[in-house]
Write an enzyme that holds these catalytic residues in place. Structure first.
Site, mmCIF file in Angstrom:
data_model
loop_
_atom_site.group_PDB
_atom_site.id
_atom_site.type_symbol
_atom_site.label_atom_id
_atom_site.label_comp_id
_atom_site.label_asym_id
_atom_site.label_seq_id
_atom_site.Cartn_x
_atom_site.Cartn_y
_atom_site.Cartn_z
ATOM 1 N N ILE A 64 1.678 -6.933 10.667
ATOM 2 C CA ILE A 64 0.457 -7.279 9.354
ATOM 3 C C ILE A 64 0.146 -5.637 9.133
ATOM 4 O O ILE A 64 -0.022 -5.738 8.218
ATOM 5 C CB ILE A 64 -0.521 -7.846 10.152
ATOM 6 C CG1 ILE A 64 -0.123 -9.712 10.651
ATOM 7 C CG2 ILE A 64 -2.026 -7.612 9.567
ATOM 8 C CD1 ILE A 64 -1.076 -10.159 11.543
ATOM 9 N N ALA A 76 -1.787 -1.840 0.240
ATOM 10 C CA ALA A 76 -2.632 -0.127 -0.119
ATOM 11 C C ALA A 76 -1.874 1.122 -1.449
ATOM 12 O O ALA A 76 -2.308 1.559 -2.194
ATOM 13 C CB ALA A 76 -3.097 0.617 1.427
ATOM 14 N N ILE A 86 2.100 -4.925 5.962
ATOM 15 C CA ILE A 86 1.618 -5.788 4.992
ATOM 16 C C ILE A 86 0.556 -4.352 4.425
ATOM 17 O O ILE A 86 -0.621 -4.609 2.991
ATOM 18 C CB ILE A 86 1.154 -7.239 4.982
ATOM 19 C CG1 ILE A 86 2.293 -7.957 5.496
ATOM 20 C CG2 ILE A 86 0.595 -7.848 3.637
ATOM 21 C CD1 ILE A 86 2.902 -9.563 6.259
ATOM 22 N N HIS A 87 -0.552 -4.285 5.422
ATOM 23 C CA HIS A 87 -1.885 -3.991 5.400
ATOM 24 C C HIS A 87 -1.980 -2.278 4.179
ATOM 25 O O HIS A 87 -1.848 -1.875 2.973
ATOM 26 C CB HIS A 87 -2.644 -3.727 6.051
ATOM 27 C CG HIS A 87 -3.335 -2.490 6.530
ATOM 28 N ND1 HIS A 87 -4.432 -3.025 6.319
ATOM 29 C CD2 HIS A 87 -3.789 -1.577 6.727
ATOM 30 C CE1 HIS A 87 -5.647 -2.091 6.199
ATOM 31 N NE2 HIS A 87 -5.839 -1.154 6.431
ATOM 32 N N VAL A 88 -0.339 -1.588 4.892
ATOM 33 C CA VAL A 88 0.067 -0.606 4.407
ATOM 34 C C VAL A 88 0.326 -0.065 3.403
ATOM 35 O O VAL A 88 0.476 -0.372 1.431
ATOM 36 C CB VAL A 88 0.727 0.055 5.339
ATOM 37 C CG1 VAL A 88 1.479 1.484 4.824
ATOM 38 C CG2 VAL A 88 -0.390 1.012 6.409
#
Ligand code: HEM
Ligand code: SF4
Ligand code: SF4
Lengths: 301, 229
Positions: free
Chosen positions: B178, B186, B181-183
């Protein structure tokens, strides 16, 4: 500190994926502990302390013969005293078991250990903890089906019986076997020890212990410390010796399929990012977006 | 307050206060260090990562203490952000149109508040996983477990400790996936990172990705237009 015995070949090394240098194949060895011959004198415990230079802190007497209360970083072997009223023979029995590392042929400690070379198995079957490589994580504690390794709070290293690998390396038997006054502990090749055990089992059966037998549990592919028990059908009587020990399925999952599934998932997630960026390109804010925002605010500051 | 900074063409919309950013970076840095020190023990091929901490023993003991930093930091983020992450109806529309999201076709998506459904998923999933990792991490930590056993008067069984290892490693894999995916999000959505470095995004970024939120922010200004909703 427990050290590598370089004169032995290695067959297993913790957290090591590549092939090991071809091992010099030694004859498998074993220590045979004949519980029916043990008188509970603790000479073996003292010999172990002396040879390995271990000193357990003095503890409180709680009315048991077990002394100290448990295995510890400074107690690598411990006599566990169990009392049993044998209903069949209508007699009281002392079942005194010398507890300590069983030197499993398939060692759960080694399987669990994440530090390369902190646990090794020599080609003679002895499982040794190599203190210099140990990081003190306690995974071996979770891997062991016999509740043996202990982590020292003094130096954060794991400790257990070495089967006196340093003595065996120079052609000696373990200190405990040397000290035992009744020869309840013997040491030799695994084949010799099995033969000796078979004779002892016949003798015990003769004397009315119909369930006498050798404890060499197949669930861990046999052990290099074996017991002759009067009641092989009830090993739990001997201070909780497990009936069918094996590496816990949880440990197998953690250290087996789980690792590959985990690495695969992480690889796929990262690959998704790369592929998506190649296909979709950057998601950029346009000049139009900026102008729309300005308009919304009412013409700018 | 939205403004034009000196020498900047675009409107700047404040998104995170200084303390929220510090809080986020405490969590981010401890998370990354946890990830590196944890993965080092996860697989032998990654053991070399312990070298970044000065060796295996240091990586081993520092990891759970970083975990303590993380859980305290995450607690802060949770209370700062949780109201804006409550689910709402448009989240389902957004999810149903995930195809358009991935293709970057914002024009097909509903107007979004401060967070879209993807960001909310990251928020809630990480909140749960961090909590699970803290509890199972204690179970894996000989010294920490002994402390809590004494404090709370219980004794973990060996099978519970093994289960803790399985769950900790499994949650770690999920939380890292996760995090990737988050990075990635961004980076992919250009103009996002300034939210966590300078605390602001451009008006265009807000218009494109979080229009409902932009309307609300502008509506807060004295004399500005009122939000649509
Ligand atoms: C939240 C508090 C946390 C605590 C108390 C904690 C504690 C622990 C402990 C005690 C270990 C055993 C090895 C060691 O001592 O280093 C461990 C292993 C590990 N941790 Fe954590 N941890 C936490 C959070 C995290 C996070 C956020 C991640 C991932 C980003 C993570 C990833 C891992 C991994 C991959 C392992 C190795 C598991 C294995 O060997 O299979 N941990 N953790
Ligand atoms: S504590 Fe046990 S599992 Fe951990 S490195 Fe040392 S020997 Fe290996
Ligand atoms: S008894 Fe435990 S510590 Fe000894 S070899 Fe077997 S698994 Fe390892």
């Amino acid at each position: 500190m427990s050290q590598l015995q370089p004169s032995f070949g290695l067959t297993k090394r913790s957290a090591t994926t590549g092939a090991l240098a071809p091992a010099k194949a030694e004859t498998p060895v074993a220590k045979l502990i004949d519980v029916s011959k043990c008188i509970g004198c603790k000479a073996c415990q003292v010999a172990c302390m002396e040879w390995n230079d271990l000193r357990q802190d003095i503890e409180e007497n709680v009315g048991l013969y077990d002394n100290p209360h448990d295995l510890s970083p400074n107690t690598w072997t411990l006599m566990r005293f169990a009392e049993w009223d044998n209903p069949e023979r209508n007699q009281f029995e002392w079942l005194i078991r010398k507890d300590g590392c069983m030197h499993c042929q398939d060692p759960g400690c080694l399987k669990a250990c994440p530090s390369p070379g902190a646990i090794v198995q020599y080609s003679n079957g002895i499982v040794d903890f190599i203190s210099a490589n140990c990081i003190g994580c306690g995974y071996c504690v979770k891997g062991c089906p016999f509740n043996i390794p202990r982590i020292s709070t003094a130096d954060n290293k794991a400790y257990k019986c070495t089967l006196c690998s340093d003595r065996v390396a120079v052609g000696q038997g373990p200190a405990c076997a040397k000290a035992c006054p009744t020869k309840a502990i013997t040491f030799g090749t695994k084949d010799e020890m099995k033969k000796l055990a078979a004779e002892r089992v016949v003798d015990l059966k003769d004397r009315g212990y119909a369930q006498a037998g050798l404890y060499d549990p197949p669930g861990v592919q046999g052990t290099h410390v074996m017991y002759v028990l009067h009641h092989i059908d009830k090993p739990q009587l001997y201070a909780g010796l497990p009936l069918n020990p094996r590496i816990s399925p949880l440990v197998e999952l953690w250290k087996g399929a789980g690792k590959y599934a985990g690495l695969a998932l992480l690889g796929l997630t990262a690959a998704f990012g790369v592929v998506h960026h190649l296909l979709a390109g950057a998601n950029r804010v346009t000049e139009e977006d900026e102008e729309n925002a300005e308009k919304l605010r009412g013409g700018g500051a | 307050m939205t403004q034009h900074r000196d020498g900047e063409a675009h409107l700047q919309v404040p998104r995170y206060s200084g303390s929220a950013r510090i809080n986020h970076w405490v969590v981010a840095i401890s998370f990354v260090l946890l990830m590196i020190s944890g993965l080092a023990l996860f697989h032998p091929s990654l053991y070399w990562l312990t070298g970044l901490f000065g060796g295996g023993p240091t990586a081993r003991w520092i990891h759970p203490w970083l975990g303590v930093v993380l859980i305290i930091g995450f607690f802060g983020l949770f209370f700062r952000f949780f109201a804006a992450n409550l689910p709402e109806r448009t989240d389902w529309v957004w999810l149903a149109r995930l195809r358009h999201v991935l293709a970057g076709r914002e024009e097909y998506l509903p107007e979004i508040g401060k967070y879209n459904a993807g960001q909310k998923f990251v928020f809630w999933a990480q909140a749960i996983l961090v909590l699970v990792m803290f509890v199972t991490g204690i179970g894996l930590w000989p010294a920490g477990l002994a402390y809590f056993e004494q404090l709370l008067g219980f004794k973990a069984t060996i099978d519970q400790r093994r289960l803790a290892a399985v769950i900790h490693a499994g949650s770690a894999v999920m939380t890292i996936a996760i995090w990737i995916i988050h990075v990635y999000a961004a980076i992919w959505v250009r103009g996002t990172i300034s939210a966590m470095t300078r605390g602001t995004v451009t008006g265009g970024w807000a218009w494109r990705h979080h229009r409902k939120w932009l309307r609300k922010e502008i509506g807060k200004e004295p004399g500005g237009p009122q939000p649509a909703e």
